[in-house]
Design an enzyme around this catalytic site. Structure first.
Site, PDB file in Angstrom:
ATOM      1  N   TYR A  36       0.870  -1.181   0.000  1.00  0.00           N
ATOM      2  CA  TYR A  36       0.000   0.000   0.000  1.00  0.00           C
ATOM      3  C   TYR A  36       0.901   1.222   0.000  1.00  0.00           C
ATOM      4  O   TYR A  36       2.061   1.172   0.427  1.00  0.00           O
ATOM      5  CB  TYR A  36      -1.015   0.006   1.142  1.00  0.00           C
ATOM      6  CG  TYR A  36      -0.552   0.138   2.577  1.00  0.00           C
ATOM      7  CD1 TYR A  36       0.416   1.071   2.980  1.00  0.00           C
ATOM      8  CD2 TYR A  36      -1.144  -0.635   3.565  1.00  0.00           C
ATOM      9  CE1 TYR A  36       0.788   1.202   4.298  1.00  0.00           C
ATOM     10  CE2 TYR A  36      -0.767  -0.514   4.899  1.00  0.00           C
ATOM     11  CZ  TYR A  36       0.203   0.401   5.254  1.00  0.00           C
ATOM     12  OH  TYR A  36       0.575   0.536   6.568  1.00  0.00           O
ATOM     13  N   THR A  37       0.337   2.340  -0.497  1.00  0.00           N
ATOM     14  CA  THR A  37       1.147   3.553  -0.609  1.00  0.00           C
ATOM     15  C   THR A  37       1.386   4.208   0.753  1.00  0.00           C
ATOM     16  O   THR A  37       2.413   4.866   0.954  1.00  0.00           O
ATOM     17  CB  THR A  37       0.462   4.580  -1.525  1.00  0.00           C
ATOM     18  OG1 THR A  37      -0.873   4.793  -1.021  1.00  0.00           O
ATOM     19  CG2 THR A  37       0.394   4.087  -2.962  1.00  0.00           C
ATOM     20  N   GLU A 100       1.845  -1.146  -6.311  1.00  0.00           N
ATOM     21  CA  GLU A 100       1.482  -0.198  -5.254  1.00  0.00           C
ATOM     22  C   GLU A 100      -0.028   0.029  -5.313  1.00  0.00           C
ATOM     23  O   GLU A 100      -0.571   0.397  -6.356  1.00  0.00           O
ATOM     24  CB  GLU A 100       2.202   1.142  -5.441  1.00  0.00           C
ATOM     25  CG  GLU A 100       3.637   1.154  -4.943  1.00  0.00           C
ATOM     26  CD  GLU A 100       3.783   1.206  -3.414  1.00  0.00           C
ATOM     27  OE1 GLU A 100       2.766   1.327  -2.694  1.00  0.00           O
ATOM     28  OE2 GLU A 100       4.938   1.115  -2.955  1.00  0.00           O
ATOM     29  N   HIS A 142       4.489  -6.871   1.257  1.00  0.00           N
ATOM     30  CA  HIS A 142       5.759  -6.253   1.642  1.00  0.00           C
ATOM     31  C   HIS A 142       6.129  -6.648   3.077  1.00  0.00           C
ATOM     32  O   HIS A 142       7.295  -6.874   3.402  1.00  0.00           O
ATOM     33  CB  HIS A 142       5.640  -4.726   1.510  1.00  0.00           C
ATOM     34  CG  HIS A 142       6.957  -4.026   1.396  1.00  0.00           C
ATOM     35  ND1 HIS A 142       7.060  -2.662   1.368  1.00  0.00           N
ATOM     36  CD2 HIS A 142       8.231  -4.486   1.319  1.00  0.00           C
ATOM     37  CE1 HIS A 142       8.350  -2.329   1.268  1.00  0.00           C
ATOM     38  NE2 HIS A 142       9.071  -3.415   1.241  1.00  0.00           N
ATOM     39  N   ASP A 152       2.734  -3.190   5.220  1.00  0.00           N
ATOM     40  CA  ASP A 152       1.803  -3.206   4.100  1.00  0.00           C
ATOM     41  C   ASP A 152       1.779  -4.552   3.366  1.00  0.00           C
ATOM     42  O   ASP A 152       2.786  -5.254   3.374  1.00  0.00           O
ATOM     43  CB  ASP A 152       2.121  -2.049   3.122  1.00  0.00           C
ATOM     44  CG  ASP A 152       3.552  -2.085   2.574  1.00  0.00           C
ATOM     45  OD1 ASP A 152       4.485  -2.339   3.331  1.00  0.00           O
ATOM     46  OD2 ASP A 152       3.714  -1.867   1.354  1.00  0.00           O
TER      47      ASP A 152
HETATM   48 ZN   LIG Z   1       5.617  -1.431   0.602  1.00  0.00          ZN
END
Ligand SMILES: [Zn+2]
Length: 256
Positions: A36-37, A100, A142, A152
């Site tokens: 995620y951003t 992303e 991630h 994330d």
């Molecule tokens: Zn990441």
């Protein structure tokens, strides 16, 4: 190598990031990493990923409304994984494709992912794992490859929904119950066995029989992905059973 039109049919257009290089040792994508951003503005997140100052990028960007942009050519090495480890490999940018997903993340209290966005993530992931023959168990978050350092895409990310659509490896988690558990400070054979199972699945941690800080972070990362009902870094029976089921039902290599 400029890409003028997106390589995935799921992407609407190209919005190029300069932040990429050559994959080392001629590697090809064998892993898909979801992010995620972590920013409240998706526009600002996109600009940041395309700003040479940031030195970060990913191959694709998925907006909340489901629109998809390609930022980096698939054959190039995008800079999304950072310091990470999986199955003993540490240069994960060279062997992966990164997506992303626009979401404000933990700092904003983990807002849910809109359904339209998840539909696009699934369609894009399906396309990528099919074209690159990426094994189901190498579709990761991630947080799986950078436990503790990264959170994330977060425990609200619907890995179960992806699995139902044929993306990634996931099993129904065992019910959370009270009972015997292992946590920070414990040591001995059972802790060693737990560490060995986590390492066998791919997580990077030392098998030393001590439930240390690193072990706690890896257990929390595992829970975030595979047993999201309670993310506390405590290895309870549900966590251990879910891990065992996951290993037992790990699919074989994709058919040639
Ligand atoms: Zn990441």
């Amino acid at each position: 190598m400029a890409v003028l039109s997106p390589e995935s049919k799921v992407a609407d257009k190209v919005f190029a990031s300069p932040n990429h290089g050559e994959r080392r040792d001629g590697q090809r994508p064998t892993m898909l990493v979801l992010h995620y951003t972590g920013m409240t503005s998706e526009g600002e997140a996109l600009q940041w990923l395309c700003n040479p100052v940031s030195q970060v990028s990913a191959h694709y960007f998925v907006f909340e409304d489901g629109r998809v942009l390609q930022m980096v050519p698939e054959l190039r090495r995008a800079w999304h994984a950072g310091h990470a480890i999986w199955n003993g490999e540490t240069d994960l940018n060279s062997c992966s494709i990164g997506i992303e997903i626009a979401n404000a993340g933990h700092p904003a209290g983990l807002p849910p992912y809109p359904e339209a966005q998840i539909r696009s993530v699934i369609a894009l992931s399906k396309d990528l794992v099919t074209r690159w023959r990426i094994p189901a168990e190498r579709v990761l978050g991630h947080s799986d490859i950078a436990p503790g350092r990264k959170l994330d895409p977060g425990e609200v990310f619907p890995w179960d929904e992806l699995q139902r659509e044929g993306v990634g490896h996931w099993v129904e988690p065992a019910a959370v119950q009270d009972g015997r558990f292992f946590s920070r400070g414990d040591r001995g054979m059972p802790v060693e066995a737990l560490q060995a199972m986590l390492a066998m699945y791919g997580y990077g941690l030392k098998i030393n029989g001590m439930f240390d800080d690193d072990t706690e972070k890896v257990v929390a990362a595992f829970q975030r992905h595979f047993r999201p009902q309670r993310v506390d870094g405590v290895a309870d029976a549900s966590t251990i059973t879910t891990l065992r089921d996951l290993i037992a039902r790990r699919p074989g290599p994709p058919e040639a």
